[in-house]
Motif scaffolding. Structure first.
Motif, mmCIF file in Angstrom:
data_model
loop_
_atom_site.group_PDB
_atom_site.id
_atom_site.type_symbol
_atom_site.label_atom_id
_atom_site.label_comp_id
_atom_site.label_asym_id
_atom_site.label_seq_id
_atom_site.Cartn_x
_atom_site.Cartn_y
_atom_site.Cartn_z
ATOM 1 N N ASN A 177 39.863 55.004 33.311
ATOM 2 C CA ASN A 177 39.111 55.458 32.136
ATOM 3 C C ASN A 177 39.261 56.968 31.990
ATOM 4 O O ASN A 177 39.954 57.609 32.780
ATOM 5 C CB ASN A 177 37.647 55.022 32.236
ATOM 6 C CG ASN A 177 36.962 55.545 33.501
ATOM 7 O OD1 ASN A 177 37.252 56.655 33.960
ATOM 8 N ND2 ASN A 177 36.062 54.757 34.071
ATOM 9 N N GLU A 178 38.611 57.523 30.995
ATOM 10 C CA GLU A 178 38.779 58.951 30.727
ATOM 11 C C GLU A 178 38.319 59.812 31.895
ATOM 12 O O GLU A 178 38.940 60.825 32.212
ATOM 13 C CB GLU A 178 38.036 59.338 29.441
ATOM 14 C CG GLU A 178 38.714 58.873 28.170
ATOM 15 C CD GLU A 178 40.158 59.345 28.073
ATOM 16 O OE1 GLU A 178 40.407 60.552 28.283
ATOM 17 O OE2 GLU A 178 41.051 58.512 27.813
ATOM 18 N N ALA A 179 37.232 59.413 32.539
ATOM 19 C CA ALA A 179 36.724 60.181 33.682
ATOM 20 C C ALA A 179 37.724 60.155 34.841
ATOM 21 O O ALA A 179 37.939 61.165 35.518
ATOM 22 C CB ALA A 179 35.375 59.629 34.132
ATOM 23 N N GLN A 180 38.342 59.004 35.048
ATOM 24 C CA GLN A 180 39.316 58.885 36.126
ATOM 25 C C GLN A 180 40.598 59.667 35.818
ATOM 26 O O GLN A 180 41.188 60.287 36.704
ATOM 27 C CB GLN A 180 39.631 57.406 36.368
ATOM 28 C CG GLN A 180 38.466 56.653 37.004
ATOM 29 C CD GLN A 180 38.686 55.147 37.005
ATOM 30 O OE1 GLN A 180 39.257 54.582 36.065
ATOM 31 N NE2 GLN A 180 38.216 54.480 38.052
ATOM 32 N N LYS A 181 41.016 59.648 34.559
ATOM 33 C CA LYS A 181 42.184 60.440 34.170
ATOM 34 C C LYS A 181 41.916 61.929 34.358
ATOM 35 O O LYS A 181 42.784 62.678 34.822
ATOM 36 C CB LYS A 181 42.555 60.141 32.718
ATOM 37 C CG LYS A 181 43.089 58.740 32.503
ATOM 38 C CD LYS A 181 43.374 58.466 31.026
ATOM 39 C CE LYS A 181 43.894 57.039 30.828
ATOM 40 N NZ LYS A 181 44.128 56.742 29.399
#
Length: 314
Positions: A177-181
């Motif tokens: 997800n965006e946080a992981q990216k």
């Protein structure tokens, strides 16, 4: 035969791509250089267990935990191979460890940086072990036989380490997800430059490189290995969709390599001197582990003496 003639024969033997073995004659400076390099390499393996071991209990899945445990165990084994190889030159392991614990001996500066997120474990596997492979593949052809043979096995295992790190980054940056990216990019930003520093000072400021290369202890210069790593890693980062944290990075069509920005050598020198973010923490952890393991060494020594006595009695 005078000393100069002996030195000449030794150099000719090395130039012919022959391996030097433990019982062969060698210049004192060759022996000291090898002990210093192999000890630093061994210390780097065991100290390198610490930043990753920090995440074993916090790995996001049982699969990740098992892989990380295996990897950290491998690093301990690499240290064992290298200490054993150094001992063939007449130095004892206790002396090497004492020099590490009092801060006299060096280890790779990369391990003095903190691992603040799970993405750091991916970045270490991909970048740090990737840089190690670039350096260590050439060491499989080093002129000292025991070191060369140890590196063959180590490189096979380091290839697994690099792949597992890249797979973590792939999961975060391509499928996360965006946080992981964002976490993957942040880890990349923080580990990119220290990874380039792993190859040591520039050739102009590396006083030991010329002689080491003449003796074929080293097969390529620091800058040659660094360039190879950059050329190899940039396309991998692009596939992951990560941005290289270097505004000066660009492909040079004329020489067929990537140009990249200037390394912060002040930071590098400060970390080498012991002033990095985690120098004191890493050294304290190693000293504590050594002290806590004293009973194991004592028990092993007592058992060895008991077996020796039985053998003599028989």
């Amino acid at each position: 035969m005078d000393n100069q003639e002996i030195q000449g024969k030794f150099q000719a033997y090395v130039d012919a791509e022959n391996k030097i073995e433990a019982k062969d004659w060698m210049p004192d400076a060759y022996r000291k250089t090898l002990i210093r390099q192999m000890a630093q390499h061994a210390h780097s393996e065991v100290v390198g267990m610490l930043p990753e071991g920090n995440w074993i209990t916090r790995a996001p899945s049982l699969r990740r935990k098992a892989i990380l445990i295996s990897k950290v165990q491998d690093e301990g084994g690499h240290g064992l191979y290298l200490y054993s190889a150094a001992e063939t030159l007449g130095v004892d392991r206790e002396t090497l460890l004492d020099e590490l614990h009092i801060g006299k001996a060096k280890y790779s500066s990369i391990f003095n940086y903190p691992t603040t997120s799970w993405a750091d474990i991916g970045a270490i596997g991909w970048l740090v072990d990737g840089a190690a492979i670039v350096n260590q593949v050439s060491l499989q052809r080093t002129s000292y036989g025991p070191y060369s043979r140890a590196m063959i096995r180590i490189c096979k295992e380091e290839s697994f380490h690099q792949r597992q790190g890249y797979e973590i980054m792939l999961a975060l940056s391509k499928h996360g997800n965006e946080a992981q990216k964002k976490m993957a990019q942040d880890a990349f930003n923080r580990w990119w430059w220290p990874s380039l520093m792993m190859f040591g000072p520039s050739d102009n400021n590396s006083p030991n490189s010329a002689q080491s290369m003449a003796w074929k202890i080293k097969r390529h210069s620091n800058d040659e290995l660094r360039q190879k790593f950059v050329d190899m890693t940039v396309p991998q980062a692009e596939f992951l969709g990560l941005t290289i944290p270097d505004p000066h990075l660009k492909w040079n069509e004329a020489n067929g390599h990537y140009d990249f920005g200037e390394i912060d050598w002040t930071e590098f020198n400060e970390v080498v001197k012991g002033n990095g973010p985690c120098n004191k923490q890493r050294l304290a952890a190693r000293v504590k582990a050594h002290e806590d393991g004293a009973w194991v060494r004592d028990a092993a020594a007592a058992y060895a003496e008991k077996q020796k006595a039985k053998h003599v009695a028989a």
